[in-house]
Design a protein around this motif. Structure first.
Motif, PDB file in Angstrom:
ATOM      1  N   GLU A 126       2.391   8.759  -1.917  1.00  0.00           N
ATOM      2  CA  GLU A 126       3.629   9.439  -2.346  1.00  0.00           C
ATOM      3  C   GLU A 126       4.723   8.416  -2.647  1.00  0.00           C
ATOM      4  N   GLY A 127       4.331   7.324  -3.288  1.00  0.00           N
ATOM      5  CA  GLY A 127       5.286   6.294  -3.702  1.00  0.00           C
ATOM      6  C   GLY A 127       5.579   5.238  -2.653  1.00  0.00           C
ATOM      7  N   GLU A 128       5.134   5.483  -1.398  1.00  0.00           N
ATOM      8  CA  GLU A 128       5.432   4.521  -0.314  1.00  0.00           C
ATOM      9  C   GLU A 128       4.270   3.542  -0.149  1.00  0.00           C
ATOM     10  N   GLU A 129       4.599   2.244  -0.128  1.00  0.00           N
ATOM     11  CA  GLU A 129       3.566   1.222   0.015  1.00  0.00           C
ATOM     12  C   GLU A 129       2.968   1.261   1.420  1.00  0.00           C
ATOM     13  N   LEU A 130       1.646   1.323   1.488  1.00  0.00           N
ATOM     14  CA  LEU A 130       0.986   1.380   2.797  1.00  0.00           C
ATOM     15  C   LEU A 130       0.513   0.014   3.274  1.00  0.00           C
ATOM     16  N   VAL A 131       0.308  -0.916   2.332  1.00  0.00           N
ATOM     17  CA  VAL A 131      -0.221  -2.222   2.720  1.00  0.00           C
ATOM     18  C   VAL A 131       0.778  -2.912   3.656  1.00  0.00           C
ATOM     19  N   GLY A 132       0.300  -3.359   4.778  1.00  0.00           N
ATOM     20  CA  GLY A 132       1.166  -4.032   5.760  1.00  0.00           C
ATOM     21  C   GLY A 132       1.628  -3.113   6.869  1.00  0.00           C
ATOM     22  N   LEU A 133       1.433  -1.796   6.683  1.00  0.00           N
ATOM     23  CA  LEU A 133       1.856  -0.858   7.744  1.00  0.00           C
ATOM     24  C   LEU A 133       0.794  -0.807   8.846  1.00  0.00           C
ATOM     25  N   GLU A 134       1.275  -0.613  10.081  1.00  0.00           N
ATOM     26  CA  GLU A 134       0.335  -0.450  11.184  1.00  0.00           C
ATOM     27  C   GLU A 134      -0.343   0.919  11.053  1.00  0.00           C
ATOM     28  N   THR A 135      -1.524   1.031  11.686  1.00  0.00           N
ATOM     29  CA  THR A 135      -2.301   2.271  11.547  1.00  0.00           C
ATOM     30  C   THR A 135      -1.494   3.503  11.944  1.00  0.00           C
ATOM     31  N   ARG A 136      -0.739   3.384  13.034  1.00  0.00           N
ATOM     32  CA  ARG A 136      -0.014   4.580  13.498  1.00  0.00           C
ATOM     33  C   ARG A 136       1.115   4.960  12.538  1.00  0.00           C
ATOM     34  N   LYS A 137       1.669   3.974  11.838  1.00  0.00           N
ATOM     35  CA  LYS A 137       2.717   4.264  10.852  1.00  0.00           C
ATOM     36  C   LYS A 137       2.103   4.997   9.657  1.00  0.00           C
ATOM     37  N   ILE A 138       0.857   4.647   9.335  1.00  0.00           N
ATOM     38  CA  ILE A 138       0.165   5.325   8.239  1.00  0.00           C
ATOM     39  C   ILE A 138      -0.126   6.779   8.646  1.00  0.00           C
TER      40      ILE A 138
ATOM     41  N   ASN B  38      -8.843  16.463  25.040  1.00  0.00           N
ATOM     42  CA  ASN B  38      -8.773  15.620  23.844  1.00  0.00           C
ATOM     43  C   ASN B  38      -7.800  16.202  22.825  1.00  0.00           C
ATOM     44  N   LEU B  39      -7.963  17.498  22.578  1.00  0.00           N
ATOM     45  CA  LEU B  39      -7.116  18.137  21.559  1.00  0.00           C
ATOM     46  C   LEU B  39      -5.674  18.263  22.032  1.00  0.00           C
ATOM     47  N   MET B  40      -5.492  18.473  23.337  1.00  0.00           N
ATOM     48  CA  MET B  40      -4.123  18.576  23.867  1.00  0.00           C
ATOM     49  C   MET B  40      -3.367  17.262  23.661  1.00  0.00           C
ATOM     50  N   ILE B  41      -4.048  16.154  23.896  1.00  0.00           N
ATOM     51  CA  ILE B  41      -3.400  14.855  23.687  1.00  0.00           C
ATOM     52  C   ILE B  41      -3.046  14.668  22.217  1.00  0.00           C
ATOM     53  N   ALA B  42      -4.002  15.019  21.353  1.00  0.00           N
ATOM     54  CA  ALA B  42      -3.737  14.903  19.914  1.00  0.00           C
ATOM     55  C   ALA B  42      -2.557  15.775  19.504  1.00  0.00           C
ATOM     56  N   LEU B  43      -2.526  17.001  20.028  1.00  0.00           N
ATOM     57  CA  LEU B  43      -1.432  17.925  19.696  1.00  0.00           C
ATOM     58  C   LEU B  43      -0.098  17.418  20.245  1.00  0.00           C
ATOM     59  N   ALA B  44      -0.127  16.909  21.476  1.00  0.00           N
ATOM     60  CA  ALA B  44       1.109  16.439  22.103  1.00  0.00           C
ATOM     61  C   ALA B  44       1.708  15.276  21.317  1.00  0.00           C
ATOM     62  N   ILE B  45       0.843  14.354  20.890  1.00  0.00           N
ATOM     63  CA  ILE B  45       1.348  13.209  20.109  1.00  0.00           C
ATOM     64  C   ILE B  45       1.847  13.699  18.748  1.00  0.00           C
ATOM     65  N   ALA B  46       1.088  14.605  18.137  1.00  0.00           N
ATOM     66  CA  ALA B  46       1.477  15.121  16.822  1.00  0.00           C
ATOM     67  C   ALA B  46       2.820  15.849  16.888  1.00  0.00           C
TER      68      ALA B  46
ATOM     69  N   TYR C 209      -4.690   5.912  16.017  1.00  0.00           N
ATOM     70  CA  TYR C 209      -4.829   6.775  14.837  1.00  0.00           C
ATOM     71  C   TYR C 209      -4.221   8.157  15.036  1.00  0.00           C
ATOM     72  N   LEU C 210      -3.943   8.513  16.287  1.00  0.00           N
ATOM     73  CA  LEU C 210      -3.205   9.761  16.504  1.00  0.00           C
ATOM     74  C   LEU C 210      -1.715   9.528  16.251  1.00  0.00           C
ATOM     75  N   GLY C 211      -1.338   8.264  16.153  1.00  0.00           N
ATOM     76  CA  GLY C 211       0.053   7.947  15.818  1.00  0.00           C
ATOM     77  C   GLY C 211       0.859   7.407  16.982  1.00  0.00           C
ATOM     78  N   PHE C 212       0.172   6.969  18.062  1.00  0.00           N
ATOM     79  CA  PHE C 212       0.932   6.443  19.205  1.00  0.00           C
ATOM     80  C   PHE C 212       0.589   4.978  19.437  1.00  0.00           C
ATOM     81  N   SER C 213       1.611   4.202  19.763  1.00  0.00           N
ATOM     82  CA  SER C 213       1.396   2.771  19.974  1.00  0.00           C
ATOM     83  C   SER C 213       0.818   2.514  21.365  1.00  0.00           C
ATOM     84  N   VAL C 214      -0.388   1.975  21.388  1.00  0.00           N
ATOM     85  CA  VAL C 214      -1.026   1.631  22.670  1.00  0.00           C
ATOM     86  C   VAL C 214      -0.212   0.534  23.373  1.00  0.00           C
TER      87      VAL C 214
END
Lengths: 257, 313
Positions: free
Chosen positions: A67-79, A102-110, B195-200
């Protein structure tokens, strides 16, 4: 072929591992809502491409714009924050926890709850979201099962469900049906693609199974020696001479015979 | 925060212990003070262990907490128990936050031994510095409580028990938050957490800082309980070893475990020394081997089996 403005633009992408060129000047645009199959023989550069888009590997040269934003150089979590998520060839889940945890952690972070140290993870709001995800990915029966006790196919489903809860706009799946039996693969893909279509997610998936490619994708990118040798609809791609020779290997087998 | 079994048990047990301590002989009160002081550090190590990290150098923070109390006493005449405790936790927490920038990048043996290295640097500095008491250390004056000088150690025992209870309830709550739940998640799969978006790295940094604050508080309480500090009993690598020993002895299952494990350790060491003054380490070593071979989940796992119930995480 591309009707919508590109959501992902890849330009002059190169990846070298010493003398080995894993990506050689890749240029491709992906439009919003497309379901793209990435095919190629082992070592063709498919997973390398996925790894570069998701920040797991830094490219040697080139640009990847989302969407126009450069991804190269970004950390995985920023992507991930930008709106790109992924699953893995070998499921990357929390093996000592249950499917629900597992899903609760994913949801909580999201839901950015991780930024608030005083938030309890187990809240009615998250539990309701959890039920929704469990229903959509048909994981209800395994909610309280520890991941280490799950069959490969269920782990794959969980891996994908965890990647999707952050509501990505692009999802990259690395060989989603590998390790899943022939009898189960279409049921598995029906669950996954059904849920993803509901969300309008743009999907790129690496796949070796041409039956899956023919059935689920709207466009094929065929990789050979780090280059895209075909970019076309699946029917055309699977009949393409180059694809047959370098990806599917039909010419090769004929010659051998 | 108080709605689960663990917190309720901590509240009731803490209050019963405080009541019981009023009638207990001094040697028992002392054992509890030493045990509960150390338990604070074990709580922090338990958080790290759940994250898959073991530190063989937390005597660095334990010692910083203890020496903060001693130096405040000698240089500024600070004797208030709360000021001493806060100073110990603050000094160790600040150091932990700074060192955390390095530690968050390391795992496994490198994480463990880098902590040892840092603690040995502090040990060397203290031993060689006359102004820091060198090998003799310092005697510490009796702690006062809001300006009042207690005649016995019982009031200090009450405060240590209350501090331990509050810390355990807070850590128990923390482990139920998203940050807390990330402990096991990071141990299981760092790639997925990223990959969930949190910094370890950020999560580990926070956990490391929490463990340093708790170890600093533990050191401060131990210094006040013992009435003296010296590098051998506060900063040396053997102290770090003891802390790891107690962590494994306790088990990571519940925040109550460090308190039970620390008490068992105190009693075990006292009786081992009494039985075999020249070979007490043999008894400790044999106990350690028994724990690793037969009850890797520590004392808590045995209690769980006896109770026949799942732990209250």
């Amino acid at each position: 072929m591309i009707s919508n403005p590109p959501i992902l633009q890849v330009r002059d992408l190169v990846k070298k591992f010493g003398a080995v060129v894993a990506a050689n000047d890749i240029n491709v645009d992906i439009s919003k809502g497309e379901i793209v199959g990435i095919i190629g023989a082992n070592g063709a550069g498919k997973t390398c491409f996925v790894n570069m888009v998701t920040g797991y590997l830094p490219p040697t040269a080139g640009s990847i714009k989302f969407e126009g934003e450069e991804l190269v150089g970004l950390e995985t979590r920023k992507i991930t924050h930008a709106g790109i998520s992924r699953s893995f060839q070998v499921s990357q889940v929390f093996h000592s926890m249950t499917v629900g945890e597992n899903l609760m952690i994913a949801l909580a972070i999201a839901n950015n709850r991780a930024l608030d140290a005083l938030s309890l993870m187990d809240t009615p709001e998250l539990r309701s979201k959890l039920d929704n995800v469990l229903n959509r990915y048909k994981l209800n029966a395994q909610k309280d099962t520890t991941v280490s006790a799950l069959a490969q196919g269920v782990r794959k489903l969980l891996d994908i469900a965890m990647a999707v809860v952050s509501k990505p706009r692009i999802l990259l799946l690395d060989e989603p049906t590998s390790g899943i039996s022939v009898e189960e693969k279409f049921d598995f893909m029906d669950i996954v693609m059904g849920a993803l279509k509901e969300d309008g997610v743009t999907v790129l998936f690496v796949e070796h199974d041409m039956e899956i490619v023919a059935r689920y994708v709207s466009r094929v990118l065929a990789f050979y020696q780090g280059e895209i040798i075909a970019d076309m609809p699946p029917k055309k791609a699977l009949a393409d001479k180059k694809v047959q020779e370098f990806v599917i290997g039909k010419e090769h087998h004929k010659k051998k015979k | 925060m108080f709605n689960d079994k663990t917190s309720k048990f901590l509240l009731v047990a803490g209050l019963l212990l405080i009541l019981g301590g009023a009638f207990a002989p001094n040697w028992i009160v002392n054992q509890f003070m030493f045990g509960f002081s150390r338990a604070l550090a074990i709580l922090g190590l338990m958080v790290l262990w759940r994250t898959g990290l073991v530190s063989f150098g937390h005597a660095f923070y334990f010692g910083l907490g203890a020496y903060a109390v001693a130096i405040l006493d000698i240089k500024l005449g600070v004797t208030d128990v709360f000021l001493r405790l806060i100073a110990g936790a603050l000094v160790a927490g600040t150091a932990g936050f700074l060192v955390g920038f390095i530690m968050r990048n390391y795992r496994n043996i490198f994480f463990a031994m880098l902590n040892t290295a840092i603690s040995m640097v502090l040990f060397g500095i203290v031993v060689k510095t006359e102004a820091l008491g060198s090998t003799d250390g310092f005697a510490i004056s009796m702690s006062t409580i809001l300006g009042v000088s207690p005649e016995t150690k019982y009031p200090l025992f009450v405060i240590i028990t209350l501090v331990g209870m509050v810390a355990a309830i807070l850590v128990n709550y923390y482990l139920k938050t998203t940050f807390g739940k990330l402990t096991t998640a990071i141990r299981d799969n760092e790639i997925r957490v990223e990959y969930l978006g949190f910094s370890v790295a950020h999560a580990i940094h926070l956990k490391y800082s929490i463990s340093a604050i708790l170890a600093g508080g533990a050191g401060a309480l131990m210094a006040m309980s013992l009435g003296q500090v010296d590098p051998e009993s506060m900063i040396n690598w053997t102290v770090s070893g003891e802390l790891v020993f107690i962590t494994i002895l306790s088990g990571p299952g519940n925040v109550i475990a460090p308190f039970i494990g620390s008490l068992v350790f105190e009693v075990l060491r006292t009786y081992a020394f009494e039985l075999a003054p020249q070979a007490w380490q043999l008894i400790m070593g044999a106990t350690f081997l028994t724990i690793i071979f037969f009850i890797p989940g520590g004392i808590w796992s045995v209690l769980e089996k006896i109770g026949g119930k799942k732990n209250d995480k």
